[in-house]
Design a protein around this motif. Structure first.
Motif, PDB file in Angstrom:
ATOM      1  N   LYS A 319      -4.981  -9.164  -1.714  1.00  0.00           N
ATOM      2  CA  LYS A 319      -4.601  -9.083  -0.306  1.00  0.00           C
ATOM      3  C   LYS A 319      -5.498  -8.049   0.383  1.00  0.00           C
ATOM      4  O   LYS A 319      -5.929  -7.073  -0.242  1.00  0.00           O
ATOM      5  N   LEU A 367       3.615  -6.492   0.059  1.00  0.00           N
ATOM      6  CA  LEU A 367       2.729  -7.578   0.479  1.00  0.00           C
ATOM      7  C   LEU A 367       1.986  -8.175  -0.717  1.00  0.00           C
ATOM      8  O   LEU A 367       1.723  -9.377  -0.755  1.00  0.00           O
ATOM      9  N   ALA A 370       4.566 -10.577  -2.112  1.00  0.00           N
ATOM     10  CA  ALA A 370       5.292 -11.463  -1.189  1.00  0.00           C
ATOM     11  C   ALA A 370       5.264 -12.936  -1.597  1.00  0.00           C
ATOM     12  O   ALA A 370       6.260 -13.644  -1.439  1.00  0.00           O
ATOM     13  N   ALA A 393       0.629  -7.687   7.042  1.00  0.00           N
ATOM     14  CA  ALA A 393       1.310  -8.952   6.731  1.00  0.00           C
ATOM     15  C   ALA A 393       0.643 -10.085   7.509  1.00  0.00           C
ATOM     16  O   ALA A 393       0.326 -11.143   6.956  1.00  0.00           O
ATOM     17  N   ASN A 396      -2.876 -11.223   6.393  1.00  0.00           N
ATOM     18  CA  ASN A 396      -2.847 -12.005   5.154  1.00  0.00           C
ATOM     19  C   ASN A 396      -1.989 -13.271   5.283  1.00  0.00           C
ATOM     20  O   ASN A 396      -1.689 -13.906   4.281  1.00  0.00           O
ATOM     21  N   ILE A 398       1.098 -13.602   5.819  1.00  0.00           N
ATOM     22  CA  ILE A 398       2.349 -13.499   5.074  1.00  0.00           C
ATOM     23  C   ILE A 398       3.484 -13.532   6.096  1.00  0.00           C
ATOM     24  O   ILE A 398       3.560 -12.670   6.975  1.00  0.00           O
ATOM     25  N   ALA A 401       7.527 -11.359   5.080  1.00  0.00           N
ATOM     26  CA  ALA A 401       7.664  -9.912   4.853  1.00  0.00           C
ATOM     27  C   ALA A 401       7.825  -9.195   6.185  1.00  0.00           C
ATOM     28  O   ALA A 401       7.165  -9.531   7.174  1.00  0.00           O
TER      29      ALA A 401
END
Ligand code: SAH
Length: 500
Positions: A319, A367, A370, A393, A396, A398, A401
């Protein structure tokens, strides 16, 4: 820069005897049998500052100092090793202990080596550099034993204490250098303070620093001198540049440079920036942090960008993390990944799990994990770090999260009481350990999967006294995050007692 890259298996020390050497703590001493911290004080021992005597060193204390006994009173001797006989000179007499320094080593430990760093015994950060690395790793496991013995959490004597995971190259790991800059009379210094003094060693070679950070500091020192940039004079509380902070990305090799200044303005910064651009292409962002006056804090509240990129980027377990100058990141990238991998393997996560990343910093742990769980929530008290975590977050992609500002002891119970029940919990507290209220809530709700990442064996052992009322310690894995220093780090796997 790949100095720190460590693709092979990290070096792992065998048991306490390595290469046929004696156990580092000495033959007669068994920390499991004797009182770890028991201090055989006997008031009225006749001893004065300046007095010399020979002393046999029995063991190392938790700060890496040698320990011996003079008329049954405990004597701390920095730099002395177990099994050594040293002539020492008393530097301090206290009711409970004596402090002394080594004058001469009469009998040398086989674990003694010559420190690489010239100022190892004068500046902080090299408390163990006079020991072989194998002995350092064994010491770190013993620090844990000493702490467990002191607090005696349930079952402590049979815990599976795993051998410390060390680094293949236990040098060049610090990715950030933060050096004070001073004008003392006519002299200009960029350096490190000698222990408990205001004496600044001018740019020593520091083998534990990533070489990129040291190269930048040396070049900046030359440029400040050449361009006659105003330097802070502490006596007069005048001048501009106070501290230089250089942080290198382990992933990209980019360097982020911050000048902490005493003045709001920065006379000469345009010429300085131009010169830096020319001499140091690896510097991708230059910042000024304003921190006026005589203060022991390195950073002030205000940071502005003078030139270049807002962030450097670091990759952690696949990440990407953007780091602004004040964003926290572990100093040792290689070992940080080892810690996170240990946490991951201890957790056995599933996609149904709700995970709490407590004491989250910029969200690196949550993260990284996640995509292995259903949802991540994290909390952290520094608002900027929480912003960074939420930005990280996004970068990436994501979406499961979320990070909030607040203490673990407030937010964890709050979420639980709102019906958001954690299946998995990672705590990574500062040296002070877990707050009582958080421990109480963990005991009350008992998340099934629980990992405690600790940077202080003593507060860990204290917290385990409580936590082992409901949890069993499966194992404790020590990891050497700070080679050459006495600092300990470890990952604890805990399972519920009633969980079958
Ligand atoms: N997990 C992160 C940061 C660990 S350092 C990482 O691996 O990089 C510990 C963090 O806890 C710091 O960022 C500190 O600001 C934060 N902290 C300190 N006290 C706290 C509390 N009571 N509740 C939540 N976070 C806290």
């Amino acid at each position: 820069m790949t100095e720190n890259s460590n693709k092979k298996r990290p070096y792992q020390q065998k048991a306490r005897t390595t290469n046929g050497q004696k156990p580092y703590y000495g033959k007669k001493f068994d920390p499991r049998k004797q009182g770890g911290h028991s201090q055989k004080t006997s008031e009225g021992v006749d001893v004065r500052v300046g007095q010399n005597f020979p002393l046999t060193i029995k063991r190392l204390g938790i700060n890496g100092e040698g320990i011996g006994y003079f008329k049954r009173k405990i004597v701390f001797v920095p730099g002395a090793l177990p099994d050594e006989v040293a002539v020492v000179k008393v530097t301090e007499v206290q009711p409970k202990y004596i402090a002394a320094k080594v004058l001469k080593i009469r009998e040398k430990s086989p674990n003694r080596v010559k420190p690489l760093d010239e100022f190892a015994d004068e500046v902080g950060g090299f408390e163990l550099e006079h020991m072989t690395y194998a002995a350092q790793l064994a010491f770190k496991k013993d620090v844990l034993v000493q702490s467990l013995e002191k607090f005696q959490p349930k079952g402590w004597s049979t815990y599976d204490l795993r051998n410390t995971i060390g680094m293949e190259n236990p040098y060049e790991y610090r990715n950030k250098a933060q050096f004070p800059v001073r004008k003392i009379g006519d002299q200009f210094r960029v350096g490190m303070y000698k222990r408990s003094s205001h004496d600044l060693v001018d740019l020593p070679v520091v083998h534990t620093q990533n070489p990129a950070t040291m190269k930048v500091l040396r070049t900046i020192r030359e440029l400040l001198d050449k361009l006659s940039v105003s330097i802070y004079n502490e006596d007069k509380n005048r001048g501009t540049v106070k501290t230089i902070v250089a942080r290198v990305s382990h992933t990209t090799g980019d360097v982020q440079l911050t000048f902490v200044t005493n003045t709001d303005g920065f006379p000469g910064d345009t010429a300085l920036i131009a010169a830096i651009n020319q001499a140091l292409p690896e510097v991708t962002g230059i910042f000024q942090n304003f921190n006026p006056g005589r203060t022991s804090l390195v950073w002030g509240d205000e940071t502005i960008k003078l030139w270049g990129k807002d962030y450097i980027e670091e990759t952690v377990m696949g990440k990407t993390f953007q780091l602004s100058p004040r964003a926290f990141m572990q100093l040792n990238h290689t070992q940080m990944s080892v810690v996170y991998k240990e946490a991951l393997s201890a957790l056995n996560l599933t996609h149904a799990d709700k995970l709490v990343d407590a004491y989250s910093g910029v969200g690196t742990i949550g993260l990284s994990l996640a995509d292995k769980v259903g949802e991540v929530r994290g909390m952290e008290i520094i608002p900027e770090a929480v912003d960074d975590a939420n930005i990280n977050a996004k970068i990436n992609h994501i979406e499961n999260a979320h990070y909030e500002i607040g203490t673990a002891e407030e937010l964890f119970p709050k979420w639980q009481s709102e019906g958001w029940l954690a299946d998995a919990l990672v705590v990574d507290p500062p040296r002070t350990g877990l707050d009582t209220a958080l421990r109480r809530e963990i005991l009350r709700t008992q998340p099934e999967k629980f990992v405690y990442i600790s940077c202080n064996a003593s507060t860990l052992a204290r917290d385990l006294v409580d936590l082992t009322k409901a949890y069993k310690v499966e194992y404790i894995q020590s990891i050497d995050m700070f080679p050459q220093t006495a600092r300990w780090e470890g990952v604890v796997k805990l399972t519920r007692r009633d969980h079958s």
